[in-house]
Design a protein around this motif. Sequence first.
Motif, short mmCIF file in Angstrom:
data_model
loop_
_atom_site.label_atom_id
_atom_site.label_comp_id
_atom_site.label_asym_id
_atom_site.label_seq_id
_atom_site.Cartn_x
_atom_site.Cartn_y
_atom_site.Cartn_z
N PRO A 168 35.98 43.29 47.02
CA PRO A 168 36.04 44.76 47.20
C PRO A 168 37.40 45.25 47.67
N GLU A 169 38.06 44.47 48.55
CA GLU A 169 39.36 44.90 49.06
C GLU A 169 40.49 44.68 48.05
N GLU A 170 40.19 44.09 46.90
CA GLU A 170 41.21 43.82 45.89
C GLU A 170 41.17 44.81 44.72
N ARG A 171 40.44 45.91 44.89
CA ARG A 171 40.34 46.89 43.80
C ARG A 171 41.71 47.43 43.40
N GLY A 172 42.56 47.69 44.39
CA GLY A 172 43.91 48.18 44.10
C GLY A 172 44.73 47.17 43.33
N ASP A 173 44.62 45.88 43.69
CA ASP A 173 45.35 44.83 42.98
C ASP A 173 44.92 44.77 41.52
N LEU A 174 43.62 44.91 41.28
CA LEU A 174 43.12 44.87 39.91
C LEU A 174 43.65 46.04 39.10
N ARG A 175 43.64 47.23 39.71
CA ARG A 175 44.14 48.41 38.99
C ARG A 175 45.62 48.28 38.67
N ARG A 176 46.40 47.67 39.58
CA ARG A 176 47.83 47.48 39.32
C ARG A 176 48.05 46.56 38.12
N ILE A 177 47.26 45.50 38.00
CA ILE A 177 47.37 44.60 36.85
C ILE A 177 47.01 45.34 35.57
N GLU A 178 45.95 46.14 35.62
CA GLU A 178 45.53 46.88 34.42
C GLU A 178 46.61 47.87 34.00
N ARG A 179 47.21 48.56 34.97
CA ARG A 179 48.26 49.53 34.62
C ARG A 179 49.48 48.83 34.03
N ALA A 180 49.85 47.70 34.61
CA ALA A 180 51.03 46.98 34.13
C ALA A 180 50.83 46.49 32.70
N LEU A 181 49.61 46.08 32.37
CA LEU A 181 49.33 45.50 31.05
C LEU A 181 48.75 46.52 30.07
N LYS A 182 48.49 47.74 30.58
CA LYS A 182 47.88 48.80 29.75
C LYS A 182 46.56 48.33 29.15
N ILE A 183 45.71 47.79 30.02
CA ILE A 183 44.39 47.31 29.59
C ILE A 183 43.33 47.88 30.53
N THR A 184 42.09 47.82 30.10
CA THR A 184 40.95 48.17 30.94
C THR A 184 39.91 47.07 30.79
N MET A 185 39.58 46.41 31.89
CA MET A 185 38.59 45.34 31.85
C MET A 185 37.18 45.90 32.02
N GLU A 186 36.25 45.21 31.41
CA GLU A 186 34.85 45.58 31.57
C GLU A 186 34.40 45.18 32.97
N ARG A 187 33.78 46.13 33.71
CA ARG A 187 33.46 45.88 35.12
C ARG A 187 31.97 45.61 35.33
N PHE A 188 31.72 44.65 36.22
CA PHE A 188 30.34 44.32 36.59
C PHE A 188 30.24 44.23 38.11
N ARG A 189 29.09 44.63 38.64
CA ARG A 189 28.79 44.42 40.04
C ARG A 189 27.81 43.26 40.15
N VAL A 190 28.02 42.40 41.14
CA VAL A 190 27.19 41.21 41.29
C VAL A 190 26.01 41.54 42.22
N LYS A 191 24.82 41.25 41.73
CA LYS A 191 23.62 41.41 42.54
C LYS A 191 22.97 40.05 42.75
N MET A 192 22.51 39.80 43.93
CA MET A 192 21.86 38.52 44.24
C MET A 192 20.35 38.72 44.21
N PRO A 193 19.55 37.67 43.84
CA PRO A 193 20.05 36.38 43.39
C PRO A 193 20.47 36.41 41.93
N LEU A 194 21.39 35.49 41.57
CA LEU A 194 21.86 35.38 40.19
C LEU A 194 20.93 34.46 39.41
N THR A 195 20.62 34.84 38.18
CA THR A 195 19.76 33.99 37.33
C THR A 195 20.47 33.73 36.03
N ALA A 196 20.01 32.71 35.31
CA ALA A 196 20.65 32.36 34.04
C ALA A 196 20.37 33.40 32.99
#
Length: 395
Positions: free
Chosen positions: A367-395
């Motif tokens: 969560p505290e790395e949201r700014g770092d992720l946005r900086r990478i996206e701006r530098a590369l002119k890309i947008t990554m598909e975002r997911f939130r992780v919910k527990m428990p994880l299943t196959a």
Amino acid sequence: MTQFTDFTLLPALQSKLAQSKFITPTPVQAGAIPPALEGRDVLATAQTGTGKTLSFLIPIIEAMYKANVTPAQKTSAQNPGQRQGSQGRGKSPFALILLPTRELAMQVEQAYRNLSLDAASQAALVVGGLSEGPQLQAIRRGARLIVATPGRLEDFLRRKLVQLDQVQILVLDEVDRMLDMGFKPAIKRIVAALPVQHQTLCYSATLESPVTEVVRDYVKNAVRIEMGSALKPADNVRLQTFEVTTEKKMPLLEHLLRSEKGSFLVFVRTKHGADRVAKKLSMSGWNATSIHGDRTQAQRSAALRSFTQGVHRVLVATDVAARGIDVAHIAHVVNYDMPKMAEDFVHRVGRTGRASKSGVASTFQAPEERGDLRRIERALKITMERFRVKMPLTA
């Protein structure tokens, strides 16, 4: 569409390519091979996984086979009083390939052996981290190709253990990385030992200021080949990011391993982290191994070999150790720890989606790395598909 059969190559080399299932050249191969065969200098911006190795090995093998009388022998025949070869110990090196890491050098040397037409045209692998005895023996036996990292080769030159005064073709591969690793002075001294007249094939992921200085010094009237943006992931790689706390990273990684097929290359920030993640995966029943700078060369080679052969499905790596990884068919790259810079992101992600195959790259973002992720996206002119992780994880 261009085929390898469209190139003017020796029948024996065409046969080798066909046996190895090389049918259609990649764009960098289609662009670089014809001018290289004509003896032109080539300057190519291309990322790892674009087929660079074949684009310089084919012209080298073709030219080497045709030059069955070495330049040294020709000169000696014309000027009987002139010294022949390397201290009279047989043929001199015809070609030199410089690369940033020993792992990459080992893979290029293996690719050369797979395609070489003449058992007498041996290659010498000249790299640090391995015993120098066999390397010197290969040189003394008259290796026609030297595949080297700059540090060890410069050491051999300084000690007068190798001569490069008959080299006809020089390949500088991944120039940007060699400069990042501080090899500029070594490269300068090595090139100074070559004949003034030689062909240069130069490859780099970027053409930023330090690289352009080297290019200006070493290539002449080069054919320019540009394979897309150097700072942009391949279009055939699906980019996805998961916002996840540190304690949920391992369950998420195991979830991805259960959900998807194929091999996984997992990037972490530290050597200790690489060992820790690989150990946890192994304890959970996954075939995992690690590669980083504190492992011996034998351990690194064994880990890379077992990953390439599918013995281990997961390879956990640091950025520095992964610079030499050139493995086909990696299905999934995982940024377990966020990369520091956009360029690191591109190099990591470039390990999947090779040779037009599709791939997946997943980035774990706290969560505290949201700014770092946005900086990478701006530098590369890309947008990554975002997911939130919910527990428990299943196959």
